[in-house]
Scaffold this motif. Sequence first.
Motif, mmCIF file in Angstrom:
data_model
loop_
_atom_site.group_PDB
_atom_site.id
_atom_site.type_symbol
_atom_site.label_atom_id
_atom_site.label_comp_id
_atom_site.label_asym_id
_atom_site.label_seq_id
_atom_site.Cartn_x
_atom_site.Cartn_y
_atom_site.Cartn_z
ATOM 1 N N THR A 94 0.914 -1.290 -0.063
ATOM 2 C CA THR A 94 0.036 -0.034 -0.066
ATOM 3 C C THR A 94 0.702 1.304 0.106
ATOM 4 O OG1 THR A 94 -1.762 -1.100 1.070
ATOM 5 C CG2 THR A 94 -1.757 1.468 1.279
ATOM 6 N N GLN A 95 2.146 1.242 0.784
ATOM 7 C CA GLN A 95 2.663 2.397 0.858
ATOM 8 C C GLN A 95 3.334 3.098 -0.509
ATOM 9 O OE1 GLN A 95 5.666 2.368 4.121
ATOM 10 N NE2 GLN A 95 6.553 4.252 3.541
ATOM 11 N N TYR A 96 3.460 1.833 -1.381
ATOM 12 C CA TYR A 96 4.127 2.219 -2.507
ATOM 13 C C TYR A 96 2.995 2.301 -3.576
ATOM 14 C CZ TYR A 96 8.686 1.317 -0.394
ATOM 15 O OH TYR A 96 9.635 1.319 0.482
ATOM 16 N N THR A 97 2.064 1.360 -3.522
ATOM 17 C CA THR A 97 1.026 1.232 -4.614
ATOM 18 C C THR A 97 0.277 2.557 -4.700
ATOM 19 O OG1 THR A 97 0.542 -1.060 -3.849
ATOM 20 C CG2 THR A 97 -0.949 0.079 -5.166
ATOM 21 N N GLN A 98 -0.111 3.222 -3.781
ATOM 22 C CA GLN A 98 -1.043 4.473 -4.127
ATOM 23 C C GLN A 98 -0.026 5.507 -4.618
ATOM 24 O OE1 GLN A 98 -3.303 5.394 -0.398
ATOM 25 N NE2 GLN A 98 -4.008 3.454 -0.071
ATOM 26 N N PRO A 99 1.070 5.721 -4.274
ATOM 27 C CA PRO A 99 1.724 7.132 -4.977
ATOM 28 C C PRO A 99 1.830 6.580 -6.389
ATOM 29 C CG PRO A 99 2.724 6.580 -2.991
ATOM 30 C CD PRO A 99 1.810 5.504 -2.966
ATOM 31 N N LEU A 135 0.625 14.608 -4.907
ATOM 32 C CA LEU A 135 1.605 13.317 -4.456
ATOM 33 C C LEU A 135 1.849 13.406 -2.896
ATOM 34 C CD1 LEU A 135 2.998 10.742 -5.183
ATOM 35 C CD2 LEU A 135 4.907 12.393 -6.142
ATOM 36 N N ARG A 136 1.957 14.518 -2.435
ATOM 37 C CA ARG A 136 2.341 14.745 -0.976
ATOM 38 C C ARG A 136 1.356 14.051 -0.152
ATOM 39 N NH1 ARG A 136 4.459 19.759 -2.742
ATOM 40 N NH2 ARG A 136 6.686 19.924 -2.701
ATOM 41 N N ILE A 137 -0.019 14.615 -0.646
ATOM 42 C CA ILE A 137 -1.148 13.967 0.162
ATOM 43 C C ILE A 137 -1.194 12.579 0.026
ATOM 44 C CG2 ILE A 137 -3.658 14.335 0.047
ATOM 45 C CD1 ILE A 137 -3.409 17.281 -0.624
ATOM 46 N N VAL A 138 -1.099 12.070 -1.244
ATOM 47 C CA VAL A 138 -1.304 10.472 -1.357
ATOM 48 C C VAL A 138 -0.378 9.785 -0.654
ATOM 49 C CG1 VAL A 138 -1.087 8.603 -3.285
ATOM 50 C CG2 VAL A 138 -2.638 10.763 -3.526
ATOM 51 N N LYS A 139 1.030 10.380 -0.534
ATOM 52 C CA LYS A 139 2.115 9.783 0.450
ATOM 53 C C LYS A 139 1.580 9.416 1.629
ATOM 54 C CE LYS A 139 6.887 10.228 1.390
ATOM 55 N NZ LYS A 139 8.280 11.262 1.322
ATOM 56 N N MET A 140 1.083 10.480 2.208
ATOM 57 C CA MET A 140 0.835 10.299 3.823
ATOM 58 C C MET A 140 -0.571 9.433 3.719
ATOM 59 S SD MET A 140 0.884 11.168 6.884
ATOM 60 C CE MET A 140 2.262 12.486 6.810
ATOM 61 N N ARG A 141 -1.520 9.663 2.821
ATOM 62 C CA ARG A 141 -2.605 8.671 2.989
ATOM 63 C C ARG A 141 -2.131 7.309 2.755
ATOM 64 N NH1 ARG A 141 -6.140 5.812 -0.694
ATOM 65 N NH2 ARG A 141 -8.418 6.191 -0.110
ATOM 66 N N ALA A 142 -1.177 6.863 2.030
ATOM 67 C CA ALA A 142 -0.636 5.826 1.833
ATOM 68 C C ALA A 142 0.133 5.115 3.126
ATOM 69 C CB ALA A 142 0.378 5.420 0.465
#
Length: 337
Positions: free
Chosen positions: A109-114, A160-167
């Motif tokens: 998940t941590q890599y998939t979402q970004p 991308l910063r937002i998605v990185k935190m979400r992930a």
Amino acid sequence: MIVMLLVARAFVWWRRVRQLSDEHHKLRLHLSSVAFLPRIVRWQARAIFVGGICQMKAFVFPGQGSQSVGMGKGLFDEFRDYVDRADQILEYSIEELCLSDPNKLLGRTQYTQPALFVVGALSFLKKAQNDTLPAYLAGHSLGEYCALFAAGAFDFDDGLRIVKMRARLMSEASGGGMAAVISCDVSRIRELLHTSGLTGIDIANLNSPKQTVISGALPDLEAARPHLERLGAGFIPLPVSAPFHSRYMAPVREQFEAFLRNFQFRPLKIPVIANVNALPYQDHQIIYNLKEQLCGAVNWTDTINYLVSRGVSEFDEVGPGTVLGRLIREIRQPATA
């Protein structure tokens, strides 16, 4: 003079569009000028005409589960500036992750979402170069961030910063799981969960009339399995680390909301349909909708039905895979099919 002539023609065409729009249930038709001087003026309509009838298009963006090694091939070279910025934000090579995944991280998940956000955003930029802009945008779970980027809510870097935190927050969650229930109406699933006392299970995704995803504690999911199979439903456990899109993500929701408040969101240029209620975003609802999406169901069936009710007849899946196209076909099938 040429510019004035083009603008005059566009205005006449726009008036005709408005007339046809009123004749077809007053469909909303948005025009946007996409080039500024000294370029040649170019109008992109968010609707097309076939046989004199106004037809509206929506772009839809897939979410987690659509990733695959090789996705984004051809985009990384074309949008090198975006890729370089993504590498700086993520602190690893997004191109290597998507194209070769040597360390087998793409499924995490941590890599998939970004990765999905980058490929979805770049796919939109590529498509927007030559295609007509859509009347509406929608995304499935993580895909909603691509839709918001396409609508102008935030730029690529902030998205991308937002998605990185979400992930990161979602990857740290644990204590449960998810399962897809196949060929069982959601109303029957809800009734079964209630009558069986399995009230700790939430409906996570309403993907189509034939597919619903449930979330909860692993023992509860296993307890629900035989009941659902007796109804003739398929039961497929999903390879996730936590019960996403459920009440159990509440701690993550509060942390994510605090992070979102560090950003300034811009008014949307194209309507985006929210997962949480299958209705268009209001500009003041961006933080609320994104935080609630973590704990709420992805109302994909209602999203597609809403778009069809607004006159959308063409859906373009922007990003990797074809999962959404299949779900949309299931949703649009006649009830008797």
